[in-house]
Design an enzyme around this catalytic site. Structure first.
Site, PDB file in Angstrom:
ATOM      1  CB  SER A  22      12.516 -12.739  -2.511  1.00 16.05           C
ATOM      2  OG  SER A  22      12.790 -14.357  -2.155  1.00 16.05           O
ATOM      3  CG  ASN A 109       5.851 -24.310  -2.885  1.00 16.22           C
ATOM      4  OD1 ASN A 109       6.720 -23.365  -3.044  1.00 16.22           O
ATOM      5  ND2 ASN A 109       5.396 -24.927  -3.675  1.00 16.22           N
ATOM      6  CB  THR A 154     -21.963  16.413  16.001  1.00 16.05           C
ATOM      7  OG1 THR A 154     -22.883  17.685  16.017  1.00 16.05           O
ATOM      8  CG2 THR A 154     -22.117  15.524  17.063  1.00 16.05           C
ATOM      9  CG  HIS A 155     -22.454  17.587  11.535  1.00 14.47           C
ATOM     10  ND1 HIS A 155     -22.696  16.826  10.474  1.00 14.47           N
ATOM     11  CD2 HIS A 155     -23.354  17.389  12.559  1.00 14.47           C
ATOM     12  CE1 HIS A 155     -23.883  16.281  10.847  1.00 14.47           C
ATOM     13  NE2 HIS A 155     -24.247  16.328  12.055  1.00 14.47           N
ATOM     14  CB  SER A 276       8.838  26.718   8.970  1.00 11.84           C
ATOM     15  OG  SER A 276       9.155  27.707   7.845  1.00 11.84           O
ATOM     16  CE  LYS A 282       4.133  27.054   9.614  1.00 16.09           C
ATOM     17  NZ  LYS A 282       2.870  26.846   9.422  1.00 16.09           N
ATOM     18  CG  ASN A 284       5.189  23.374  10.989  1.00 13.77           C
ATOM     19  OD1 ASN A 284       4.254  24.221  11.261  1.00 13.77           O
ATOM     20  ND2 ASN A 284       6.240  23.530  10.140  1.00 13.77           N
ATOM     21  CD  GLU A 289       1.392  18.474   9.289  1.00 16.81           C
ATOM     22  OE1 GLU A 289       1.273  18.818   8.314  1.00 16.81           O
ATOM     23  OE2 GLU A 289       2.354  18.806  10.052  1.00 16.81           O
ATOM     24  CE1 TYR A 316       4.887 -19.560  -2.707  1.00 17.89           C
ATOM     25  CE2 TYR A 316       5.755 -20.126  -5.013  1.00 17.89           C
ATOM     26  CZ  TYR A 316       5.804 -19.251  -3.856  1.00 17.89           C
ATOM     27  OH  TYR A 316       6.641 -18.156  -3.944  1.00 17.89           O
ATOM     28  CD  GLN A 321      10.171 -13.983  -4.420  1.00 15.85           C
ATOM     29  OE1 GLN A 321      10.532 -15.206  -4.318  1.00 15.85           O
ATOM     30  NE2 GLN A 321      10.491 -13.303  -5.269  1.00 15.85           N
ATOM     31  CE  LYS A 324       8.791 -13.822   1.102  1.00 11.84           C
ATOM     32  NZ  LYS A 324       7.475 -14.687   0.749  1.00 11.84           N
TER      33      LYS A 324
HETATM   34  N1  ARG Z   1      11.013 -16.893  -2.356  1.00 11.06           N
HETATM   35  C1  ARG Z   1       9.752 -17.635  -2.434  1.00 11.06           C
HETATM   36  C2  ARG Z   1       8.468 -16.806  -1.885  1.00 11.06           C
HETATM   37  O1  ARG Z   1       8.796 -15.926  -1.291  1.00 11.06           O
HETATM   38  C3  ARG Z   1       9.991 -19.020  -1.669  1.00 11.06           C
HETATM   39  C4  ARG Z   1       8.919 -20.087  -2.242  1.00 11.06           C
HETATM   40  C5  ARG Z   1       9.545 -20.413  -3.618  1.00 11.06           C
HETATM   41  N2  ARG Z   1       8.805 -21.623  -4.034  1.00 11.06           N
HETATM   42  C6  ARG Z   1       8.823 -21.972  -5.234  1.00 11.06           C
HETATM   43  N3  ARG Z   1       8.402 -22.816  -5.566  1.00 11.06           N
HETATM   44  N4  ARG Z   1       9.414 -21.039  -6.115  1.00 11.06           N
HETATM   45  O2  ARG Z   1       7.483 -17.330  -1.910  1.00 11.06           O
END
Ligand code: ARG
Length: 460
Positions: A22, A109, A154-155, A276, A282, A284, A289, A316, A321, A324
């Site tokens: 990650s 974790n 309205t509408h 455009s 144009k 835009n 948008e 966990y 993961q 994120k």
């Molecule tokens: N990269 C992991 C995550 O984002 C970190 C935690 C990993 N923990 C584990 N027991 N593999 O969740």
């Protein structure tokens, strides 16, 4: 060699490293990872779990590493999987074996849960600042257009006359609620999971409260299993950002309509519109948008994480993961959309005459004409019927209530008098609506005061 390589007899496959890793996206947590580790190590030293000298050596090493990362001197390594193990490996390279004591009484974790909370807290504060400046812009524009009459819909059919200021203040209210939702998301984020360990805390005498206090949390996660498996705070933020995008998207939709030739209520500034490549005429509304379009990904991020979480047994699981990228993408999207939307709004030109013309054309004063009859003694239902007939007459004769001669009025009902014209003028319609929350200058002025008072309570 992996930090967890002890139990393994052979190297992981390259595909495994790549799939599992990650670091490409969690590297942005480096600062929060280091700050969290420093607080943890301070506590380990104070509790005598490691010696004070060891704690000082680790903290100094982490601070130096942070500086070098910020200076762009560090490259992270995919083989080291994530930001937590990258930092530990880099620290070990630099200060030697003592670095290996940093992870005492901790698991990745609780570490990752901590990092994401620290990160989200900072980002929420930035988002609040962007949102506050959008609210200020909306309020300024509304104040400037307190008396600018436009049709309310309205509408998407012209309904009753309002003012542009009144219309804009509806958005102010949506954004005010979004701001409060950001506060709510912040409050739920503001608990420290560190000390939860892998899931069951540890046998070392950790002082969780001291770590929470050093990191300015309002408290600790009370259950260690929840501490490592809770991602509600991410979902609270993702939901808040989805709602905020929904508001920006509705606003964008109106801006797109209003800047069309058919409405021509506003003109976007050249700096915030595009041309455009084939049609020279144009101009835009691309920004509006794109904001509307990006709403999809922000909703998607919310649904994606909700779905990721729905079947996970405690505590966990590596599935988590996936939190994120979803969170980062929504935050990044809002941090792009909010400031540009604010600029676009601050610079647009309002075509007051066209708004007025549109409000005059579509029988937006028909309700007020009926109310005129009610004031003269008719029941509202009967008045509705009379005005309906007059509107039909106007439609067939291609005219409006304002232009209709008095004898036509009187041919439909004798109670009409000369004062009907004053009663149905757009200005009377708007200014007569003095009920709180309405479009009259007096009601709107009250709302402005409350809006200002709210902005004064927003920090920064
Ligand atoms: N990269 C992991 C995550 O984002 C970190 C935690 C990993 N923990 C584990 N027991 N593999 O969740």
């Amino acid at each position: 060699m992996k930090l967890w390589g002890g139990r393994f007899a052979k190297e992981t496959d390259q595909l495994t490293d790549h799939f599992n890793s990650s670091i490409s996206f969690d590297m942005r947590l480096y600062k929060h990872d280091i700050i969290g580790s420093i607080a943890h190590v301070h506590m380990l030293g104070k509790q005598g779990i490691i010696t004070l000298e060891e704690s000082i050596a680790i903290v100094n090493g982490l601070e130096a590493l942070l500086k070098d990362i910020e200076a762009g001197l560090i490259e992270f390594n995919e083989k080291m999987e994530d930001i937590h193990m990258n930092i530990e490996a880099l620290l070990t390279e630099r200060i030697g074996a003592v670095a290996k004591k940093m992870h005492t009484g901790r698991s990745r974790n609780d570490q990752v849960a901590l990092d994401v909370r620290l990160y989200a807290r900072d980002e929420i504060l930035e988002l609040k600042a962007f949102l506050k400046s959008l609210m200020e812009t909306v309020l300024d524009l509304a104040t400037a257009h307190k008396n600018t009459i436009m049709p309310g819909y309205t509408h998407l059919q012209r309904a009753q006359p309002i003012t542009f200021g009144h219309h804009l203040m509806a958005y102010f209210e949506m954004l005010r609620r979004d701001y409060k939702r950001l506060d709510f998301a912040y409050d739920n984020t503001n608990y420290c999971p560190l000390g939860s360990g892998a899931l069951a805390t540890t046998t070392y005498p950790l002082d969780r409260e001291a770590v929470a206090c050093e990191l300015n949390f309002s408290g600790i996660c009370e259950n260690s299993i929840d501490g490592v498996s809770d991602r509600d705070f991410c979902l609270d933020l993702l939901y808040t950002l989805s709602t905020l995008m929904m508001h920006l998207s509705r606003f964008s939709e109106e801006i797109i309509l209003w800047s069309s030739h058919e409405f021509h209520f506003i003109e976007l500034d050249d700096a915030y519109s595009t041309g455009s490549s084939i049609m020279p005429q144009k101009k835009n509304p691309d920004i509006a948008e794109l904001v509307r379009g990006k709403t999809g990904r922000v909703y998607g991020n919310l649904m994606s994480l909700l779905t990721t979480m729905k079947g996970l047994p405690l505590a966990y699981n590596k599935d988590m993961q996936e939190d994120k990228e979803r969170l980062f993408d929504s935050i990044d999207t809002l941090k792009m959309c909010l400031p540009i939307f604010t600029r676009m709004l601050a610079t647009l030109k309002v075509c007051e005459k066209n708004m007025y013309k549109a409000a005059s054309g579509g029988f937006t004063n028909a309700t007020d004409a009926a109310d005129y009859l009610v004031k003269k003694g008719l029941a509202f239902r009967d008045a509705h019927e009379v005005i309906g007939k007059l509107v039909l007459h106007c439609v067939t004769h291609e005219t409006s209530l304002e232009e209709l001669p008095l004898d036509v009025y009187q041919s439909i009902h004798p109670i009409f008098e000369e004062d009907v014209y004053e009663a149905i003028s757009l200005n009377t319609c708007v200014q007569g609506r003095m009920v709180k929350g309405g479009p009259s200058a007096s009601a709107l002025g009250e709302h402005f005061e409350k809006a200002k008072a709210f902005l004064n309570t927003c920090e920064n």
